[in-house]
Write a protein that holds these residues in place. Sequence first.
Motif, PDB file in Angstrom:
ATOM      1  N   LYS A 121      23.661   7.075  22.199  1.00 30.79           N
ATOM      2  CA  LYS A 121      22.259   7.505  22.313  1.00 30.79           C
ATOM      3  C   LYS A 121      21.323   6.471  21.696  1.00 30.79           C
ATOM      4  CE  LYS A 121      23.416  12.422  21.925  1.00 30.79           C
ATOM      5  NZ  LYS A 121      23.152  13.667  21.155  1.00 30.79           N
ATOM      6  N   GLU A 122      20.050   6.594  22.050  1.00 34.92           N
ATOM      7  CA  GLU A 122      19.042   5.750  21.430  1.00 34.92           C
ATOM      8  C   GLU A 122      18.681   6.301  20.048  1.00 34.92           C
ATOM      9  OE1 GLU A 122      16.761   4.119  25.452  1.00 34.92           O
ATOM     10  OE2 GLU A 122      15.695   5.369  24.012  1.00 34.92           O
ATOM     11  N   ARG A 123      18.129   5.429  19.218  1.00 32.91           N
ATOM     12  CA  ARG A 123      17.672   5.877  17.911  1.00 32.91           C
ATOM     13  C   ARG A 123      16.523   6.860  18.089  1.00 32.91           C
ATOM     14  NH1 ARG A 123      17.038   1.474  13.227  1.00 32.91           N
ATOM     15  NH2 ARG A 123      19.123   1.118  14.056  1.00 32.91           N
ATOM     16  N   GLU A 124      16.534   7.950  17.319  1.00 37.92           N
ATOM     17  CA  GLU A 124      15.492   8.964  17.454  1.00 37.92           C
ATOM     18  C   GLU A 124      14.941   9.364  16.095  1.00 37.92           C
ATOM     19  OE1 GLU A 124      17.038  12.533  19.218  1.00 37.92           O
ATOM     20  OE2 GLU A 124      18.476  12.894  17.607  1.00 37.92           O
ATOM     21  N   PHE A 125      13.699   9.789  16.127  1.00 37.97           N
ATOM     22  CA  PHE A 125      13.011  10.252  14.930  1.00 37.97           C
ATOM     23  C   PHE A 125      13.578  11.573  14.443  1.00 37.97           C
ATOM     24  CE2 PHE A 125       9.603  11.150  12.089  1.00 37.97           C
ATOM     25  CZ  PHE A 125       9.254  12.479  12.273  1.00 37.97           C
ATOM     26  N   VAL A 126      13.705  11.717  13.126  1.00 34.10           N
ATOM     27  CA  VAL A 126      14.162  12.971  12.529  1.00 34.10           C
ATOM     28  C   VAL A 126      13.042  13.613  11.699  1.00 34.10           C
ATOM     29  CG1 VAL A 126      15.803  14.049  10.940  1.00 34.10           C
ATOM     30  CG2 VAL A 126      16.565  12.207  12.474  1.00 34.10           C
ATOM     31  N   SER A 127      12.508  12.843  10.737  1.00 28.49           N
ATOM     32  CA  SER A 127      11.500  13.408   9.846  1.00 28.49           C
ATOM     33  C   SER A 127      10.797  12.285   9.098  1.00 28.49           C
ATOM     34  CB  SER A 127      12.175  14.359   8.845  1.00 28.49           C
ATOM     35  OG  SER A 127      11.231  14.986   8.006  1.00 28.49           O
ATOM     36  N   LEU A 128       9.565  12.556   8.651  1.00 28.52           N
ATOM     37  CA  LEU A 128       8.860  11.586   7.823  1.00 28.52           C
ATOM     38  C   LEU A 128       8.082  12.292   6.718  1.00 28.52           C
ATOM     39  CD1 LEU A 128       5.561  11.532   8.485  1.00 28.52           C
ATOM     40  CD2 LEU A 128       6.300  10.340  10.518  1.00 28.52           C
ATOM     41  N   SER A 142       9.688   3.612  16.725  1.00 30.81           N
ATOM     42  CA  SER A 142      10.594   3.153  15.662  1.00 30.81           C
ATOM     43  C   SER A 142      10.395   1.675  15.383  1.00 30.81           C
ATOM     44  CB  SER A 142      12.039   3.447  16.045  1.00 30.81           C
ATOM     45  OG  SER A 142      12.412   2.756  17.223  1.00 30.81           O
ATOM     46  N   GLY A 143       9.926   0.924  16.370  1.00 38.31           N
ATOM     47  CA  GLY A 143       9.705  -0.507  16.177  1.00 38.31           C
ATOM     48  C   GLY A 143       8.584  -0.831  15.218  1.00 38.31           C
ATOM     49  N   SER A 180       0.851  -1.193   0.000  1.00 34.86           N
ATOM     50  CA  SER A 180       0.000   0.000   0.000  1.00 34.86           C
ATOM     51  C   SER A 180       0.879   1.232   0.000  1.00 34.86           C
ATOM     52  CB  SER A 180      -0.934   0.005   1.214  1.00 34.86           C
ATOM     53  OG  SER A 180      -0.190   0.065   2.405  1.00 34.86           O
ATOM     54  N   ASP A 181       0.251   2.397  -0.105  1.00 34.82           N
ATOM     55  CA  ASP A 181       1.030   3.635  -0.071  1.00 34.82           C
ATOM     56  C   ASP A 181       1.915   3.637   1.173  1.00 34.82           C
ATOM     57  OD1 ASP A 181      -1.355   5.972  -1.535  1.00 34.82           O
ATOM     58  OD2 ASP A 181      -0.119   4.380  -2.386  1.00 34.82           O
ATOM     59  N   THR A 182       3.122   4.073   0.990  1.00 31.79           N
ATOM     60  CA  THR A 182       4.173   3.880   1.984  1.00 31.79           C
ATOM     61  C   THR A 182       4.621   5.195   2.586  1.00 31.79           C
ATOM     62  OG1 THR A 182       4.948   1.912   0.830  1.00 31.79           O
ATOM     63  CG2 THR A 182       6.529   3.007   2.281  1.00 31.79           C
ATOM     64  N   THR A 183       4.753   5.228   3.893  1.00 31.65           N
ATOM     65  CA  THR A 183       5.367   6.367   4.570  1.00 31.65           C
ATOM     66  C   THR A 183       6.854   6.081   4.714  1.00 31.65           C
ATOM     67  OG1 THR A 183       3.340   6.782   5.808  1.00 31.65           O
ATOM     68  CG2 THR A 183       5.348   7.819   6.616  1.00 31.65           C
ATOM     69  N   MET A 184       7.668   7.089   4.451  1.00 34.58           N
ATOM     70  CA  MET A 184       9.116   6.942   4.587  1.00 34.58           C
ATOM     71  C   MET A 184       9.627   7.950   5.601  1.00 34.58           C
ATOM     72  SD  MET A 184      10.113   6.313   0.578  1.00 34.58           S
ATOM     73  CE  MET A 184      11.813   5.826   0.910  1.00 34.58           C
ATOM     74  N   ALA A 185      10.741   7.610   6.210  1.00 33.08           N
ATOM     75  CA  ALA A 185      11.225   8.463   7.300  1.00 33.08           C
ATOM     76  C   ALA A 185      12.729   8.371   7.448  1.00 33.08           C
ATOM     77  CB  ALA A 185      10.567   8.054   8.615  1.00 33.08           C
ATOM     78  N   TRP A 186      13.260   9.330   8.179  1.00 36.53           N
ATOM     79  CA  TRP A 186      14.648   9.316   8.626  1.00 36.53           C
ATOM     80  C   TRP A 186      14.675   9.242  10.147  1.00 36.53           C
ATOM     81  CZ3 TRP A 186      18.516   8.737   5.235  1.00 36.53           C
ATOM     82  CH2 TRP A 186      18.291   9.101   3.906  1.00 36.53           C
ATOM     83  N   PHE A 187      15.504   8.354  10.644  1.00 37.33           N
ATOM     84  CA  PHE A 187      15.837   8.281  12.059  1.00 37.33           C
ATOM     85  C   PHE A 187      17.349   8.437  12.167  1.00 37.33           C
ATOM     86  CE2 PHE A 187      11.964   6.774  14.249  1.00 37.33           C
ATOM     87  CZ  PHE A 187      11.165   6.476  13.164  1.00 37.33           C
ATOM     88  N   TYR A 240      19.398   6.669   9.405  1.00 35.06           N
ATOM     89  CA  TYR A 240      18.739   5.513   8.830  1.00 35.06           C
ATOM     90  C   TYR A 240      17.474   5.928   8.101  1.00 35.06           C
ATOM     91  CZ  TYR A 240      21.667   2.788  12.030  1.00 35.06           C
ATOM     92  OH  TYR A 240      22.735   2.239  12.696  1.00 35.06           O
ATOM     93  N   CYS A 241      17.270   5.321   6.961  1.00 32.94           N
ATOM     94  CA  CYS A 241      16.039   5.448   6.213  1.00 32.94           C
ATOM     95  C   CYS A 241      15.112   4.310   6.633  1.00 32.94           C
ATOM     96  CB  CYS A 241      16.379   5.361   4.731  1.00 32.94           C
ATOM     97  SG  CYS A 241      14.999   5.325   3.618  1.00 32.94           S
ATOM     98  N   ALA A 242      13.826   4.616   6.765  1.00 31.60           N
ATOM     99  CA  ALA A 242      12.851   3.599   7.158  1.00 31.60           C
ATOM    100  C   ALA A 242      11.593   3.742   6.318  1.00 31.60           C
ATOM    101  CB  ALA A 242      12.508   3.737   8.635  1.00 31.60           C
TER     102      ALA A 242
END
Length: 124
Positions: A43-50, A108-109, A30-37, A95-97
Amino acid sequence: QVQLVESGGGLVQAGGSLRLSCVLSTRLISDTTMAWFRQGPGKEREFVSLIDWSGSSTDYADAVKGRFTISKGNSRFTMYLQMNNLRPEDTAVYYCAAVPGTGSRFASGSWNYWGQGTQVTVSS
């Protein structure tokens, strides 16, 4: 097989700019959301942008708002992160997700697919 491939990392001085790229190898169910973490040293992995599949809806972490811009290329399978006015605290592996449907910045999980990461180092 679904793959995400990042590129564009490197070493830059504080105040400089870099542009990261991420390519999704195949369309998902289906339509996909993409993001950068990102994950900085110790440090722990953190959200940057989507960004949503169409490229019309975006979201940013407060730490990067006004400095980073997420966008899609001519192909919806390509995503960019333009990073301006970089700071030493932006140093991290980026990271790209991707996830079919809507992605959550808080979990992030919940993102199904991840790239291998690209190192960004900002010197002071």
